[in-house]
Structures are given as C-alpha cells and as structure tokens.
Design a protein around this motif. Structure first.
Motif, PDB file in Angstrom:
ATOM      1  N   TRP A  89       0.827  -1.204   0.000  1.00  0.00           N
ATOM      2  CA  TRP A  89       0.000   0.000   0.000  1.00  0.00           C
ATOM      3  C   TRP A  89       0.857   1.249   0.000  1.00  0.00           C
ATOM      4  N   ARG A  90       2.018   1.172   0.619  1.00  0.00           N
ATOM      5  CA  ARG A  90       2.900   2.348   0.633  1.00  0.00           C
ATOM      6  C   ARG A  90       3.588   2.524  -0.716  1.00  0.00           C
ATOM      7  N   GLY A  91       3.665   1.458  -1.501  1.00  0.00           N
ATOM      8  CA  GLY A  91       4.304   1.550  -2.810  1.00  0.00           C
ATOM      9  C   GLY A  91       3.268   1.587  -3.909  1.00  0.00           C
ATOM     10  N   ARG A 282      -2.247   7.279  -4.810  1.00  0.00           N
ATOM     11  CA  ARG A 282      -1.934   6.309  -5.865  1.00  0.00           C
ATOM     12  C   ARG A 282      -2.973   6.389  -6.982  1.00  0.00           C
ATOM     13  N   PHE A 283      -4.221   6.605  -6.613  1.00  0.00           N
ATOM     14  CA  PHE A 283      -5.266   6.723  -7.631  1.00  0.00           C
ATOM     15  C   PHE A 283      -5.058   7.978  -8.476  1.00  0.00           C
ATOM     16  N   ALA A 287      -4.650   8.175 -12.490  1.00  0.00           N
ATOM     17  CA  ALA A 287      -5.395   9.094 -13.358  1.00  0.00           C
ATOM     18  C   ALA A 287      -4.443   9.858 -14.277  1.00  0.00           C
ATOM     19  N   LYS A 288      -3.311  10.269 -13.755  1.00  0.00           N
ATOM     20  CA  LYS A 288      -2.336  10.992 -14.584  1.00  0.00           C
ATOM     21  C   LYS A 288      -1.795  10.096 -15.693  1.00  0.00           C
ATOM     22  N   ARG A 289      -1.607   8.813 -15.391  1.00  0.00           N
ATOM     23  CA  ARG A 289      -1.170   7.893 -16.440  1.00  0.00           C
ATOM     24  C   ARG A 289      -2.217   7.787 -17.539  1.00  0.00           C
TER      25      ARG A 289
END
Length: 340
Positions: A89-91, A282-283, A287-289
């Motif tokens: 989760w941290r990565g 992370r989400f 989204a940026k990807r």
C-alpha cells in the motif's frame, strides 16, 4: 482460552530456541537477555498448558513442542504477510483493484487502457465491471468497487473526481439520412425530429437532450448503445454517439458518423474514488497515467460548465463541484476527420 498474554515476540523466542536448541544463543539472536527470554518462554508454556521444551544438558522439543513450534511458524509467516501488504500500500498499487465503468464508456475504453495499466501496475489484478451511474456510485460509496470511470462531475463531496478527457459526440445516422451527406458539420442545437435516445437512467440520454436543445423526451429509446446503433442502421432515426463507441462500429456500412467540428459538444470523463480511501494519492497517479495515453480524438478538459446528469442517485443533492486544481491538463490530440 483467549489470545490475551500471547505476543508475536513470544512466538519469535519460541522459534529461535527451537532452531538453535540453546537459550543463550536464541537470546542473542533476538537481542534480549537470556533470563528475559527464558522467563517469557516459561510464561508461554504456562499459558499453553504444556511444556514445549525438554530442558537438560541439551534442549529438545517435546511431542507437544513439535506441533506448537510448527504452528508458531505459520502464525509468524502470516504476520509477515500482513506487513508485506502494508508495504504494498505504501508503494505501487497491488492486489485486487475493482474498477467499474458506466456502460457507455467501459466496452470502448477498457480495450485501450488495460494493457498500459497492467504494464504500469504489474502487481495489481484489475477486476472490471459495468453498470449505470447511479448504481455504480452507490457501489463505490459502499466499498464494493474501488474506482469508477464515469461522466463527471457527480456532485458528491464524499468522492474525489480526477477529470481525464472530453470525448466528442458525433452524429450517428443511416447512410441515406440527410445528415450523412451534409456539406458542413450540423449545428450544435440539433432540435429536429427523429432523435433516438437511451433509456432513463443513462446520463448520456440527458446530455444528448441538452446538446440538441430539446425540452421533451424523444418517443423512441434503446437499452444500450449497440441496440441504438442497430436501430439507426434499420433507418429509424439518428442519435448523438460518443466518439469511442462510434469507432468500434465495424458492424456494416449502413451507419454513418458525422463529426460536429473541433468545437463540437462532448462529455467529460473522469476517474472517481472515495475521499476516505487511503490509496487516494496512488489513484491520482493512475489518473495521470490515463491522461498521458495518446487516444486520438479525445480533447483536454476545459474549465466550462459540464453537461447535465440524469440526477438519479447522485449523492445528496449538492451542486456539481469544479474540477480538482491538482488535475494536470490532458495531452491534446486533434479531432477526428469528418466521416461519411
């Protein structure tokens, strides 16, 4: 009997003694004093109600001890798995990731984004589903799904919306319809007869009515875009269709798609998740990807009022929220050539 009084540290002492068959060496491995380790092991044996070790010139496991140490190894391994989950989760995103989409987006967008997403997040297992906006929003808020691709804004302050792109509309009509042979793009306010719509509950229905400046509901409707396409091929009328759906039309030559020009109407598509989800950063990266994917014809999100939604199940009646200031602009791509 309860678990009170038994710690993972006690189990580590137990395994260390079993591995080394020596209390002093086990204490050195665990970084504690030998008297402290011996006392904790003795308390654990008392708590379990049976001796684990036979103490003499050498340390040996009792028959009960063999089973107890084997189980202690299982418990410690599962505890380390729990720590590994936290590290994931941290990565990067990892594990099952439940992504849903509204029915007029998923079948046409998923084939374009799944391979890049799987390459970017090899540890994630994407679980896909489709539905209508109201039902999927309820599922997102209930935690049944993690991410939602929808026409934004949804206007619910419990959700975070990252706008991805504007998908232009094209006019879909039969090959012999007057719109198919027009010399110029039709006007935006296509307030003319023959409009076909999706059923109530589809946000695309209300958006089409708004674009065409119609205050009344069209008489004919369809349950989905593919049925709508077949109705048009049969010569029953015309409709506004999202660009990606039009590109998937390898059905036949009975339908024509007419571009509405570079400034023509479209709908805003965004990635949505719960504001309370700790994976929010992370989400946002995900989204940026998606924004960076080169999908011809999709346009950057303007800072303009969005087209309306059906309003069913869209939260608690809040007005639509403006796009996030942290949103990055889309990669601009030229509009598609006018078809047929």
């Amino acid at each position: 009997m309860t678990l009170a009084g038994i710690t993972l540290r006690d189990l580590e002492y137990l395994v260390a003694v079993a591995d080394l068959r020596h209390f002093r060496q086990a204490a050195e491995r665990c970084g504690v004093s030998q008297p402290g380790l011996s006392a904790q092991v003795a308390k654990l044996e008392e708590r379990l109600g049976a001796p684990v070790f036979e103490r003499g010139r050498t340390v040996m496991l009792t028959p009960f001890g063999e089973a107890a140490v084997a189980q202690a190894r299982v418990v410690l391994a599962e505890a380390r798995t729990l720590l590994d989950l936290g590290a994931q989760w941290r990565g990067d995103l990892a594990g099952p990731l439940r992504m849903a989409s509204i029915e007029t987006v998923g079948p046409y967008l998923f084939p374009l984004i799944l391979r890049p997403l799987r390459e970017a997040y090899p540890k994630a297992q994407f679980r896909l589903s489709e539905g209508r906006t109201a039902g999927l929003t309820a599922e997102l808020l209930a935690g049944t799904i993690d991410l939602l691709l929808a026409s934004t804004p949804l206007g619910d302050d419990r959700l975070v919306e990252a706008d991805l792109y504007v998908e232009p509309f094209v006019v879909a009509c039969a090959a012999d319809h007057p719109l198919a042979s027009a010399d110029a793009p039709p006007p935006v306010d296509l307030g003319m007869e023959g409009l076909l719509l999706l059923d109530e509950g589809h946000c695309l229905r209300d958006q089409a009515l708004a674009v065409c400046a119609l205050g009344t509901r069209a008489a004919r409707h369809a349950t989905g875009l593919e049925t709508l396409r077949h109705m048009i091929a049969a010569g029953e009328g015309w409709t506004l269709m999202p660009l990606l759906a039009a590109r998937r039309s390898d059905a036949d030559s009975l339908v024509r798609y007419v571009d509405l020009g570079p400034e023509g109407p479209g709908r805003r598509i965004g990635l949505v998740w719960r504001r309370s989800d700790p994976r929010g950063p992370r989400f946002m990266e995900l989204a940026k990807r998606l924004r960076d994917l080169e999908i011809p014809g999709l346009r950057a999100v303007p800072r303009l009022p969005p087209l309306p939604h059906s309003g069913e199940g869209m939260g608690r009646g809040q007005p639509p929220k403006p796009p996030l200031e942290t949103d990055l602009p889309l990669r601009h791509t030229p509009p598609p050539n006018r078809a047929g």
